[in-house]
Design a protein around this motif. Structure first.
Motif, PDB file in Angstrom:
ATOM      1  N   ASN A 150       0.841  -1.194   0.000  1.00  0.00           N
ATOM      2  CA  ASN A 150       0.000   0.000   0.000  1.00  0.00           C
ATOM      3  C   ASN A 150       0.880   1.249   0.000  1.00  0.00           C
ATOM      4  O   ASN A 150       2.101   1.174   0.033  1.00  0.00           O
ATOM      5  N   ARG A 151       0.196   2.398  -0.013  1.00  0.00           N
ATOM      6  CA  ARG A 151       0.918   3.662  -0.130  1.00  0.00           C
ATOM      7  C   ARG A 151       1.812   3.931   1.080  1.00  0.00           C
ATOM      8  O   ARG A 151       2.942   4.437   0.935  1.00  0.00           O
ATOM      9  N   LEU A 152       1.334   3.607   2.294  1.00  0.00           N
ATOM     10  CA  LEU A 152       2.135   3.849   3.496  1.00  0.00           C
ATOM     11  C   LEU A 152       3.426   3.045   3.469  1.00  0.00           C
ATOM     12  O   LEU A 152       4.502   3.547   3.802  1.00  0.00           O
ATOM     13  N   GLN A 153       3.315   1.784   3.068  1.00  0.00           N
ATOM     14  CA  GLN A 153       4.501   0.944   2.975  1.00  0.00           C
ATOM     15  C   GLN A 153       5.456   1.456   1.908  1.00  0.00           C
ATOM     16  O   GLN A 153       6.684   1.468   2.093  1.00  0.00           O
ATOM     17  N   ALA A 154       4.908   1.897   0.798  1.00  0.00           N
ATOM     18  CA  ALA A 154       5.739   2.422  -0.283  1.00  0.00           C
ATOM     19  C   ALA A 154       6.478   3.683   0.163  1.00  0.00           C
ATOM     20  O   ALA A 154       7.677   3.858  -0.126  1.00  0.00           O
ATOM     21  N   ASN A 155       5.787   4.552   0.908  1.00  0.00           N
ATOM     22  CA  ASN A 155       6.427   5.763   1.417  1.00  0.00           C
ATOM     23  C   ASN A 155       7.527   5.438   2.415  1.00  0.00           C
ATOM     24  O   ASN A 155       8.575   6.088   2.444  1.00  0.00           O
ATOM     25  N   ALA A 156       7.280   4.412   3.257  1.00  0.00           N
ATOM     26  CA  ALA A 156       8.284   4.013   4.244  1.00  0.00           C
ATOM     27  C   ALA A 156       9.535   3.481   3.563  1.00  0.00           C
ATOM     28  O   ALA A 156      10.658   3.804   3.962  1.00  0.00           O
ATOM     29  N   VAL A 157       9.339   2.668   2.527  1.00  0.00           N
ATOM     30  CA  VAL A 157      10.472   2.124   1.778  1.00  0.00           C
ATOM     31  C   VAL A 157      11.245   3.241   1.087  1.00  0.00           C
ATOM     32  O   VAL A 157      12.481   3.263   1.084  1.00  0.00           O
ATOM     33  N   LEU A 158      10.514   4.198   0.509  1.00  0.00           N
ATOM     34  CA  LEU A 158      11.140   5.318  -0.178  1.00  0.00           C
ATOM     35  C   LEU A 158      11.971   6.162   0.795  1.00  0.00           C
ATOM     36  O   LEU A 158      13.116   6.530   0.493  1.00  0.00           O
ATOM     37  N   THR A 159      11.393   6.440   1.959  1.00  0.00           N
ATOM     38  CA  THR A 159      12.113   7.217   2.970  1.00  0.00           C
ATOM     39  C   THR A 159      13.346   6.471   3.444  1.00  0.00           C
ATOM     40  O   THR A 159      14.411   7.070   3.676  1.00  0.00           O
ATOM     41  N   HIS A 160      13.217   5.166   3.581  1.00  0.00           N
ATOM     42  CA  HIS A 160      14.335   4.322   3.988  1.00  0.00           C
ATOM     43  C   HIS A 160      15.476   4.406   2.967  1.00  0.00           C
ATOM     44  O   HIS A 160      16.643   4.569   3.332  1.00  0.00           O
ATOM     45  N   LEU A 161      15.133   4.317   1.688  1.00  0.00           N
ATOM     46  CA  LEU A 161      16.150   4.385   0.645  1.00  0.00           C
ATOM     47  C   LEU A 161      16.775   5.771   0.558  1.00  0.00           C
ATOM     48  O   LEU A 161      17.990   5.908   0.375  1.00  0.00           O
ATOM     49  N   ILE A 162      15.945   6.785   0.705  1.00  0.00           N
ATOM     50  CA  ILE A 162      16.458   8.160   0.643  1.00  0.00           C
ATOM     51  C   ILE A 162      17.473   8.402   1.750  1.00  0.00           C
ATOM     52  O   ILE A 162      18.465   9.115   1.558  1.00  0.00           O
ATOM     53  N   SER A 163      17.235   7.785   2.924  1.00  0.00           N
ATOM     54  CA  SER A 163      18.154   7.991   4.048  1.00  0.00           C
ATOM     55  C   SER A 163      19.565   7.512   3.699  1.00  0.00           C
ATOM     56  O   SER A 163      20.556   8.113   4.117  1.00  0.00           O
ATOM     57  N   TYR A 164      19.670   6.446   2.897  1.00  0.00           N
ATOM     58  CA  TYR A 164      20.988   5.970   2.486  1.00  0.00           C
ATOM     59  C   TYR A 164      21.626   6.938   1.485  1.00  0.00           C
ATOM     60  O   TYR A 164      22.850   7.147   1.517  1.00  0.00           O
ATOM     61  N   TYR A 165      20.815   7.522   0.632  1.00  0.00           N
ATOM     62  CA  TYR A 165      21.345   8.553  -0.250  1.00  0.00           C
ATOM     63  C   TYR A 165      21.822   9.759   0.564  1.00  0.00           C
ATOM     64  O   TYR A 165      22.811  10.411   0.206  1.00  0.00           O
ATOM     65  N   MET A 166      21.120  10.037   1.646  1.00  0.00           N
ATOM     66  CA  MET A 166      21.527  11.140   2.512  1.00  0.00           C
ATOM     67  C   MET A 166      22.872  10.856   3.160  1.00  0.00           C
ATOM     68  O   MET A 166      23.684  11.758   3.361  1.00  0.00           O
ATOM     69  N   PHE A 167      23.118   9.580   3.471  1.00  0.00           N
ATOM     70  CA  PHE A 167      24.429   9.255   4.042  1.00  0.00           C
ATOM     71  C   PHE A 167      25.533   9.464   3.001  1.00  0.00           C
ATOM     72  O   PHE A 167      26.651   9.847   3.355  1.00  0.00           O
ATOM     73  N   ILE A 168      25.226   9.212   1.738  1.00  0.00           N
ATOM     74  CA  ILE A 168      26.200   9.498   0.681  1.00  0.00           C
ATOM     75  C   ILE A 168      26.513  10.991   0.659  1.00  0.00           C
ATOM     76  O   ILE A 168      27.674  11.402   0.527  1.00  0.00           O
ATOM     77  N   ILE A 169      25.485  11.814   0.823  1.00  0.00           N
ATOM     78  CA  ILE A 169      25.681  13.262   0.902  1.00  0.00           C
ATOM     79  C   ILE A 169      26.552  13.606   2.109  1.00  0.00           C
ATOM     80  O   ILE A 169      27.444  14.459   2.035  1.00  0.00           O
ATOM     81  N   PHE A 170      26.278  12.930   3.232  1.00  0.00           N
ATOM     82  CA  PHE A 170      27.086  13.122   4.441  1.00  0.00           C
ATOM     83  C   PHE A 170      28.554  12.823   4.144  1.00  0.00           C
ATOM     84  O   PHE A 170      29.447  13.592   4.523  1.00  0.00           O
ATOM     85  N   SER A 171      28.824  11.722   3.451  1.00  0.00           N
ATOM     86  CA  SER A 171      30.197  11.337   3.129  1.00  0.00           C
ATOM     87  C   SER A 171      30.859  12.372   2.225  1.00  0.00           C
ATOM     88  O   SER A 171      32.034  12.719   2.415  1.00  0.00           O
TER      89      SER A 171
END
Length: 270
Positions: free
Chosen positions: A1-22
């Motif tokens: 569902n949409r909530l699960q999809a948003n959670a997965v998207l936020t989860h993936l974005i957080s790893y991209y954010m760590f790349i930005i951190f690096s």
């Protein structure tokens, strides 16, 4: 569902954010460390943008350990020297040219990635929004700790893992991180004991007072022998030096001024 999809998207974005951190840490390195490791303050108009003094001290300890000359005065610095002795030795076996400033950045980023994973698990256990993990990325203090040889990045790792293991009730993990903490900072096991004391007892004002009084008095007592544990050249100036002298002379520096030091530490993070 949409909530699960948003959670997965936020989860993936957080790893991209760590790349930005690096990337931010790498830019910070080239901005201040690469051009300032052999220069005097200020660096590009900033005072102390990297902990160059401690880096040189820890690097000297590593080189002494490598040459078989272990100095047990300032024993609190032997652990970090041992960590880097293993790290650099493995890289030398692989034929890597040892450049301490660059290689310490790589190791620190690896440790910070482990901290990030642990932080995500803490956020998940506390049922917080996954977007909270982005706070890790934008903590500029972490950019500073990602530079050069230092014990702070390992201290952050230990504290994150301790909270994670406590939340998930992983007693074996707590024990292992407790043992590892001896290697990084002699003081850390005492802090861990206090944390566990509050977790496994009722968090009352009485218990808080007992823990504070015990640690402050103990710290005031051992300060007289601190030069055997900590290389005094690594002690900072200002409030820390004042508390240290109060402990040596009267034994009450920590008892009176630890709240001020805590407020100072919290302010530096904001």
């Amino acid at each position: 569902n949409r909530l699960q999809a948003n959670a997965v998207l936020t989860h993936l974005i957080s790893y991209y954010m760590f790349i930005i951190f690096s990337v931010c840490c790498i830019i910070y390195y080239f901005q201040f460390v690469a051009v300032g490791i052999d220069s005097h303050e200020p660096i590009r108009g900033f005072f102390y943008p990297a902990n160059i003094i401690d880096h040189h001290i820890y690097l000297e300890n590593y080189e002494s350990l490598k040459n078989g000359n272990v100095n047990f005065v300032g024993i609190n610095n032997i652990g970090i020297a041992f960590v880097y002795y293993i790290y650099f030795s493995l890289l030398e076996l692989m034929g890597v040219n040892i450049i301490p400033e660059k290689l310490s950045l790589i190791l620190n980023l690896i440790i910070f990635f482990l901290c990030f994973i642990s932080f995500k698990r803490i956020v998940q256990k506390l049922n917080l929004d996954a977007i909270v993990t982005w706070l890790f990325v934008f903590n500029c203090s972490f950019w500073y700790f990602a530079q050069l040889i230092n014990k702070d990045v390992f201290t952050i790792f230990i504290l994150f893992k301790l909270i994670e293991y406590a939340l998930y009730n992983k007693k074996t993990g707590i024990f292992l991180i407790f043992i590892f903490s001896f290697l990084i900072r002699i003081q850390l096991p005492a802090i861990i004991c206090v944390y566990l004391f509050f977790i496994y007892t009722r968090p009352t004002v009485r218990n808080l007072f007992i823990a504070y009084l015990s640690i402050s008095i103990f710290n005031g007592y051992i300060s007289k022998y601190q030069s055997l544990i900590i290389d005094e050249s690594t002690l900072s100036d200002g409030l820390s030096a004042f508390i240290y002298q109060m402990n040596i002379n009267y034994g009450i520096g920590s008892l009176l001024f630890n709240p001020v030091r805590l407020a100072q530490s919290l302010y530096s993070v904001l």
